[in-house]
Design an enzyme around this catalytic site. Structure first.
Site, PDB file in Angstrom:
ATOM      1  N   ASN A  89       3.801   3.405  -8.917  1.00 28.21           N
ATOM      2  CA  ASN A  89       2.362   3.192  -9.121  1.00 28.21           C
ATOM      3  C   ASN A  89       1.838   3.807 -10.414  1.00 28.21           C
ATOM      4  OD1 ASN A  89       1.855   1.862  -6.537  1.00 28.21           O
ATOM      5  ND2 ASN A  89       2.285   3.867  -5.633  1.00 28.21           N
TER       6      ASN A  89
ATOM      7  N   GLU B 222     -10.824  -0.374   1.402  1.00 30.48           N
ATOM      8  CA  GLU B 222     -10.255  -0.102   0.087  1.00 30.48           C
ATOM      9  C   GLU B 222     -11.072  -0.868  -0.945  1.00 30.48           C
ATOM     10  OE1 GLU B 222      -5.845  -0.201  -0.202  1.00 30.48           O
ATOM     11  OE2 GLU B 222      -5.897  -0.680   1.941  1.00 30.48           O
TER      12      GLU B 222
ATOM     13  N   SER C 227      -3.987  -2.420  -1.204  1.00 33.88           N
ATOM     14  CA  SER C 227      -2.718  -1.870  -1.667  1.00 33.88           C
ATOM     15  C   SER C 227      -1.530  -2.805  -1.551  1.00 33.88           C
ATOM     16  CB  SER C 227      -2.406  -0.577  -0.896  1.00 33.88           C
ATOM     17  OG  SER C 227      -2.393  -0.817   0.499  1.00 33.88           O
TER      18      SER C 227
END
Length: 378
Positions: free
Chosen positions: A39, A167, A171
């Site tokens: 990431n 979120e 993700s």
């Protein structure tokens, strides 16, 4: 073999038959694999200024924080990072945790209890789901990124203390929640909005301040922001940002803060250096946008169903869990690391390759990575 061990073995065999066995793959420091699985969106984890700041703090403070934040773990490095994060995110205050997972658990638990109605987006990260489950509150799972559906749920529960959890950039698929529209609904219903900004921080918004900032919601008193410090900032840890009253409550009562050892000062100092770089990193953000467009174009042309990325993460649907695993392993054998997401990590039961783009990868390596992904497809 004891009975409990036999039960675990049976469960392991069941997972293996379903293609859901997971394997730890240690990597060496000199690993040469092109990384589209981690990431480190802006390529800052090994940036010289970040490493230098961490090394200086390592010499000053030692290896670990030596205790929880309320005992001996808080240092001036932690306080400086919290000040910088609050200013960047437009929040009154910020509180740093040792992981984004613990920050999410702590924030959800602080905002909800037995009398609260928690509404959670269907595609939320496991840390938000676990926070909801452990809060003792009534939980309703809302359709994904759907303000109208959220309004219907809230209309059905008038007068309740309510919190909506989502979120910003999701993700797995990398799509962006309609935060401004969602906030219009929560605001009209006197509902708190908690946003996990993990995958948008550093990429979206002015100076990379995240999806909440990009939606014009930074500093709103009814918006709470959480994030990890392990993605665009290249380090480790988590943060909760919002009104001072919430931060005071977390310090006084938050179990995932009170009883956890503080993040190491060297990591905190490295993250703070990464934050300084990130705020001025429009060039790196531009590279990430271009690579997202390039990836979608290349994989779509090859006939793959690809999600449209809002930031640096996107996914490619695989025929099934075993096919996804084989695809990822074949890519790795050719020097390309990609994410392999299978149930229960995927919200809808399907399997995917997840690609996390990185502005720090050389252009020729990135081009080759896309070719390998196409060539290794099942």
């Amino acid at each position: 073999m004891a009975g409990w061990q036999e039960a675990l073995e049976r469960q392991a065999r069941t997972r293996a038959k379903a293609g859901l066995t997971r394997t730890l793959r240690p990597r060496a420091a000199d690993d040469s694999v092109v990384d589209l699985a981690g990431n480190d969106y802006l390529g800052l984890a090994a940036h010289p200024e970040v490493i230098a700041a961490a090394a200086e703090a390592l010499h000053r403070y030692g290896l670990g924080a030596t205790g929880s934040r309320l005992v001996r773990g808080s240092t001036d490095a932690h306080t400086a990072l919290e000040t910088d994060l609050a200013g960047w995110l437009g929040a009154e205050q910020a509180l740093v945790y040792s992981s984004g997972y613990l920050a999410n658990l702590g924030a959800v638990r602080a905002l909800a209890g037995p009398g609260t109605l928690l509404i959670s987006d269907r595609y939320n990260h496991a840390s938000l789901i676990d926070g909801c489950r452990s809060s003792g509150a009534e939980v309703v799972v809302a359709p994904h990124a759907d303000p109208a559906a959220l309004a219907t749920i809230l209309d059905a529960h008038p007068g309740r203390e309510t919190v909506f959890v989502t979120e910003s950039v999701f993700s797995v698929d990398g799509d962006l929640a309609p935060l401004a529209e969602l906030h219009a609904v929560t605001s009209a219903h006197d509902t708190l909005l908690l946003v996990d900004d993990a995958h948008a921080l550093g990429i979206l918004g002015d100076s990379g301040a995240g999806g909440v900032a990009a939606a014009g919601l930074a500093g709103k008193p009814d918006v709470i922001v959480t994030a990890t410090l392990s993605k665009s900032l290249g380090g480790a840890g988590g943060v909760v940002a919002g009104p001072a009253a919430l931060i005071r409550h977390l310090i006084d009562t938050g179990r995932t803060f009170i009883y956890d050892t503080a993040p190491p000062p060297a990591v905190v100092a490295g993250v703070r250096a990464a934050l300084r770089i990130t705020r001025a990193a429009d060039d790196r953000r531009a590279v990430l946008v271009a690579r997202a467009d390039q990836t979608v174009s290349r994989l779509t042309a090859a006939g793959f169903p690809v999600t449209a990325p809002a930031a640096g993460v996107l996914s490619v649907t695989a025929p099934g869990p075993e096919a996804a695993l084989t695809w990822a392993e074949d890519c790795r054998d050719r020097g390309i690391a990609v994410g392999c997401f299978r149930p229960p990590s995927t919200p809808d039961g399907s399997s995917r390759l997840r690609l996390t783009l990185n502005a720090g990868i050389a252009a020729e390596d990135f081009d080759r990575a896309l070719d390998v992904i196409v060539e290794c497809a099942p």
